[in-house]
Scaffold this active site. Sequence first.
Site, PDB file in Angstrom:
ATOM      1  N   GLU A   1      42.745  35.290  36.647  1.00 22.70           N
ATOM      2  CA  GLU A   1      42.980  34.859  35.260  1.00 22.70           C
ATOM      3  C   GLU A   1      43.795  33.567  35.220  1.00 22.70           C
ATOM      4  O   GLU A   1      43.561  32.691  34.386  1.00 22.70           O
ATOM      5  CB  GLU A   1      43.713  35.951  34.476  1.00 22.70           C
ATOM      6  CG  GLU A   1      42.933  37.250  34.339  1.00 22.70           C
ATOM      7  CD  GLU A   1      43.201  38.240  35.475  1.00 22.70           C
ATOM      8  OE1 GLU A   1      43.432  37.811  36.620  1.00 22.70           O
ATOM      9  OE2 GLU A   1      43.166  39.444  35.195  1.00 22.70           O
TER      10      GLU A   1
ATOM     11  N   GLU B   1      44.822  34.304  47.409  1.00 20.31           N
ATOM     12  CA  GLU B   1      45.975  34.935  48.051  1.00 20.31           C
ATOM     13  C   GLU B   1      46.632  33.967  49.025  1.00 20.31           C
ATOM     14  O   GLU B   1      46.134  32.865  49.273  1.00 20.31           O
ATOM     15  CB  GLU B   1      45.525  36.241  48.724  1.00 20.31           C
ATOM     16  CG  GLU B   1      45.017  37.234  47.689  1.00 20.31           C
ATOM     17  CD  GLU B   1      44.647  38.599  48.250  1.00 20.31           C
ATOM     18  OE1 GLU B   1      44.549  38.747  49.490  1.00 20.31           O
ATOM     19  OE2 GLU B   1      44.452  39.527  47.430  1.00 20.31           O
TER      20      GLU B   1
HETATM   21  N1  THU Z   1      44.280  40.384  40.837  1.00 18.70           N
HETATM   22  C1  THU Z   1      43.757  39.474  39.982  1.00 18.70           C
HETATM   23  O1  THU Z   1      43.256  38.421  40.392  1.00 18.70           O
HETATM   24  N2  THU Z   1      43.818  39.741  38.652  1.00 18.70           N
HETATM   25  C2  THU Z   1      44.312  40.886  38.124  1.00 18.70           C
HETATM   26  O2  THU Z   1      44.415  41.000  36.906  1.00 18.70           O
HETATM   27  C3  THU Z   1      44.711  41.985  39.005  1.00 18.70           C
HETATM   28  C4  THU Z   1      44.908  41.622  40.429  1.00 18.70           C
HETATM   29  C5  THU Z   1      44.241  40.100  42.284  1.00 18.70           C
HETATM   30  C6  THU Z   1      45.577  39.749  42.885  1.00 18.70           C
HETATM   31  C7  THU Z   1      45.374  40.106  44.332  1.00 18.70           C
HETATM   32  O3  THU Z   1      44.789  38.982  44.999  1.00 18.70           O
HETATM   33  C8  THU Z   1      44.353  41.237  44.298  1.00 18.70           C
HETATM   34  O4  THU Z   1      43.776  41.225  43.009  1.00 18.70           O
HETATM   35  C9  THU Z   1      44.966  42.610  44.557  1.00 18.70           C
HETATM   36  O5  THU Z   1      46.043  42.835  43.712  1.00 18.70           O
END
Ligand code: THU
Length: 145
Positions: free
Chosen positions: A65, A54
């Site tokens: 992913e 993030e």
């Molecule tokens: N997130 C992922 O890493 N992959 C996904 O397929 C869904 C969401 C992460 C993004 C963000 O850091 C956190 O999950 C909350 O949305």
Amino acid sequence: MRDALSPLAVGAADDLRQAAEAARVHAYAPYSKFTVGAAIRTASGAIYAGTNVENAAYPVGTCAEAGAIAAMIAGGDRKIVEVMVTGPGTAAITPCGACRQRIREFAGPDTPIHAGGPGGIKASFTLGALLPEAFGPAILGAADV
Ligand code: THU
């Protein structure tokens, strides 16, 4: 039935699940506190993992992913044959819409995508079930990897 694949035998794809979970430990998710791990098995048999990263400028953050795919490309692999996404809680965590498209670039409609966590696999789908009628290389006149 929501699942597009039959339930896997206990322990199936556990190497992939463990790789995703090992990456998830290192998630940088100070804002959402939602840690995600992803692992990709390629046609060569290699496994590549990633986790979410993030950013204080929220839209700049990247999904697990995306990290796994970047590692795969840097490792010289291109053909995805199986995907695992892991996260906390009991809900099955499927790839977000953008990541379904990212996976599509390197995988076909029959590619299994598993949603798992520390305890095992929660649900399994195919990419075609998660991203039907996908936009892909052929629409641009290019071949699949
Ligand atoms: N997130 C992922 O890493 N992959 C996904 O397929 C869904 C969401 C992460 C993004 C963000 O850091 C956190 O999950 C909350 O949305």
